[in-house]
Motif scaffolding. Structure first.
Motif, PDB file in Angstrom:
ATOM      1  N   UNK A  26     -25.363 -53.019  19.594  1.00  0.00           N
ATOM      2  CA  UNK A  26     -24.597 -52.388  18.535  1.00  0.00           C
ATOM      3  C   UNK A  26     -23.116 -52.410  18.880  1.00  0.00           C
ATOM      4  N   UNK A  27     -22.297 -52.634  17.880  1.00  0.00           N
ATOM      5  CA  UNK A  27     -20.856 -52.622  18.051  1.00  0.00           C
ATOM      6  C   UNK A  27     -20.344 -51.348  17.382  1.00  0.00           C
ATOM      7  N   UNK A  28     -19.802 -50.456  18.179  1.00  0.00           N
ATOM      8  CA  UNK A  28     -19.307 -49.185  17.652  1.00  0.00           C
ATOM      9  C   UNK A  28     -17.837 -49.319  17.276  1.00  0.00           C
ATOM     10  N   UNK A  29     -17.464 -48.683  16.182  1.00  0.00           N
ATOM     11  CA  UNK A  29     -16.060 -48.660  15.786  1.00  0.00           C
ATOM     12  C   UNK A  29     -15.768 -47.280  15.211  1.00  0.00           C
ATOM     13  N   UNK A  30     -14.540 -46.824  15.332  1.00  0.00           N
ATOM     14  CA  UNK A  30     -14.225 -45.472  14.855  1.00  0.00           C
ATOM     15  C   UNK A  30     -14.246 -45.393  13.332  1.00  0.00           C
ATOM     16  N   UNK A  31     -14.638 -44.230  12.842  1.00  0.00           N
ATOM     17  CA  UNK A  31     -14.605 -44.006  11.396  1.00  0.00           C
ATOM     18  C   UNK A  31     -13.157 -43.882  10.942  1.00  0.00           C
ATOM     19  N   UNK A  32     -12.849 -44.318   9.721  1.00  0.00           N
ATOM     20  CA  UNK A  32     -11.492 -44.146   9.227  1.00  0.00           C
ATOM     21  C   UNK A  32     -11.183 -42.667   9.019  1.00  0.00           C
ATOM     22  N   UNK A  33      -9.933 -42.321   9.104  1.00  0.00           N
ATOM     23  CA  UNK A  33      -9.538 -40.924   8.920  1.00  0.00           C
ATOM     24  C   UNK A  33      -9.711 -40.535   7.454  1.00  0.00           C
ATOM     25  N   UNK A  34     -10.259 -39.364   7.238  1.00  0.00           N
ATOM     26  CA  UNK A  34     -10.548 -38.892   5.883  1.00  0.00           C
ATOM     27  C   UNK A  34      -9.269 -38.793   5.060  1.00  0.00           C
ATOM     28  N   UNK A  35      -8.179 -38.351   5.648  1.00  0.00           N
ATOM     29  CA  UNK A  35      -6.909 -38.230   4.917  1.00  0.00           C
ATOM     30  C   UNK A  35      -6.474 -39.576   4.343  1.00  0.00           C
ATOM     31  N   UNK A  36      -6.574 -40.627   5.161  1.00  0.00           N
ATOM     32  CA  UNK A  36      -6.201 -41.962   4.688  1.00  0.00           C
ATOM     33  C   UNK A  36      -7.104 -42.425   3.556  1.00  0.00           C
ATOM     34  N   UNK A  37      -8.393 -42.146   3.670  1.00  0.00           N
ATOM     35  CA  UNK A  37      -9.331 -42.553   2.625  1.00  0.00           C
ATOM     36  C   UNK A  37      -9.050 -41.806   1.318  1.00  0.00           C
ATOM     37  N   UNK A  38      -8.753 -40.523   1.408  1.00  0.00           N
ATOM     38  CA  UNK A  38      -8.455 -39.748   0.200  1.00  0.00           C
ATOM     39  C   UNK A  38      -7.157 -40.222  -0.455  1.00  0.00           C
ATOM     40  N   UNK A  39      -6.185 -40.622   0.363  1.00  0.00           N
ATOM     41  CA  UNK A  39      -4.941 -41.165  -0.191  1.00  0.00           C
ATOM     42  C   UNK A  39      -5.215 -42.436  -0.993  1.00  0.00           C
ATOM     43  N   UNK A  40      -6.091 -43.285  -0.498  1.00  0.00           N
ATOM     44  CA  UNK A  40      -6.432 -44.519  -1.206  1.00  0.00           C
ATOM     45  C   UNK A  40      -7.165 -44.216  -2.511  1.00  0.00           C
ATOM     46  N   UNK A  41      -8.067 -43.246  -2.493  1.00  0.00           N
ATOM     47  CA  UNK A  41      -8.807 -42.880  -3.707  1.00  0.00           C
ATOM     48  C   UNK A  41      -7.861 -42.293  -4.743  1.00  0.00           C
ATOM     49  N   UNK A  42      -6.877 -41.532  -4.299  1.00  0.00           N
ATOM     50  CA  UNK A  42      -5.924 -40.914  -5.221  1.00  0.00           C
ATOM     51  C   UNK A  42      -5.109 -41.927  -6.009  1.00  0.00           C
ATOM     52  N   UNK A  43      -4.950 -43.138  -5.482  1.00  0.00           N
ATOM     53  CA  UNK A  43      -4.186 -44.177  -6.152  1.00  0.00           C
ATOM     54  C   UNK A  43      -5.067 -45.061  -7.040  1.00  0.00           C
ATOM     55  N   UNK A  44      -6.353 -44.840  -7.040  1.00  0.00           N
ATOM     56  CA  UNK A  44      -7.276 -45.708  -7.772  1.00  0.00           C
ATOM     57  C   UNK A  44      -7.271 -45.403  -9.266  1.00  0.00           C
ATOM     58  N   UNK A  45      -7.461 -46.454 -10.074  1.00  0.00           N
ATOM     59  CA  UNK A  45      -7.608 -46.273 -11.514  1.00  0.00           C
ATOM     60  C   UNK A  45      -9.027 -45.861 -11.857  1.00  0.00           C
ATOM     61  N   UNK A  46      -9.983 -46.450 -11.156  1.00  0.00           N
ATOM     62  CA  UNK A  46     -11.396 -46.175 -11.404  1.00  0.00           C
ATOM     63  C   UNK A  46     -12.058 -45.732 -10.110  1.00  0.00           C
ATOM     64  N   UNK A  47     -12.965 -44.781 -10.229  1.00  0.00           N
ATOM     65  CA  UNK A  47     -13.726 -44.311  -9.081  1.00  0.00           C
ATOM     66  C   UNK A  47     -15.194 -44.358  -9.479  1.00  0.00           C
TER      67      UNK A  47
END
Length: 81
Positions: A26-47
Motif C-alpha cells: 500500500x502507498x500511503x499519502x496524506x489527506x488533503x486539508x479540509x479548509x483547502x477542499x472547502x475553498x475549492x467547493x465554494x468556488x464551484x458552480x455545481x456541486x
C-alpha cells in the motif's frame, strides 16, 4: 465469499481478502486539508454527491490480477471481471 443478510433483508456479498492484503504493498499519502477542499467547493458552480455504497465493486481490475481475487462457492470457482 460469504452472503450476509442485512437488516432490510437485502443481501451483502463479503469477501475475505486477508491473504491478498498480506502481499499487497500500500502507498500511503496524506489527506488533503479540509479548509483547502472547502475553498475549492465554494468556488464551484455545481456541486453533486456520489453514492459510493457499492463503489468497491466498480473498481476496474487488471486482467492479470483477476486470479488473485478468485472465490469458491457451492456452484464452482468464480473470478471478478
Amino acid at each position: 465469499m460469504v452472503v450476509v443478510l442485512k437488516t432490510d433483508v437485502s443481501i451483502c456479498l463479503c469477501s475475505d481478502c486477508h491473504k491478498v492484503n498480506e502481499i499487497v504493498m500500500f502507498v500511503a499519502f496524506p489527506m488533503p486539508q479540509v479548509d483547502n477542499m472547502l475553498d475549492k467547493v465554494g468556488q464551484a458552480q455545481y456541486i453533486s454527491t456520489l453514492d459510493l455504497t457499492k463503489g468497491n465493486w466498480q473498481i476496474p481490475m487488471v486482467a492479470a490480477d483477476t486470479e488473485k481475487m478468485d472465490f469458491g462457492t457451492l456452484w464452482g470457482l468464480f473470478q471478478f471481471r
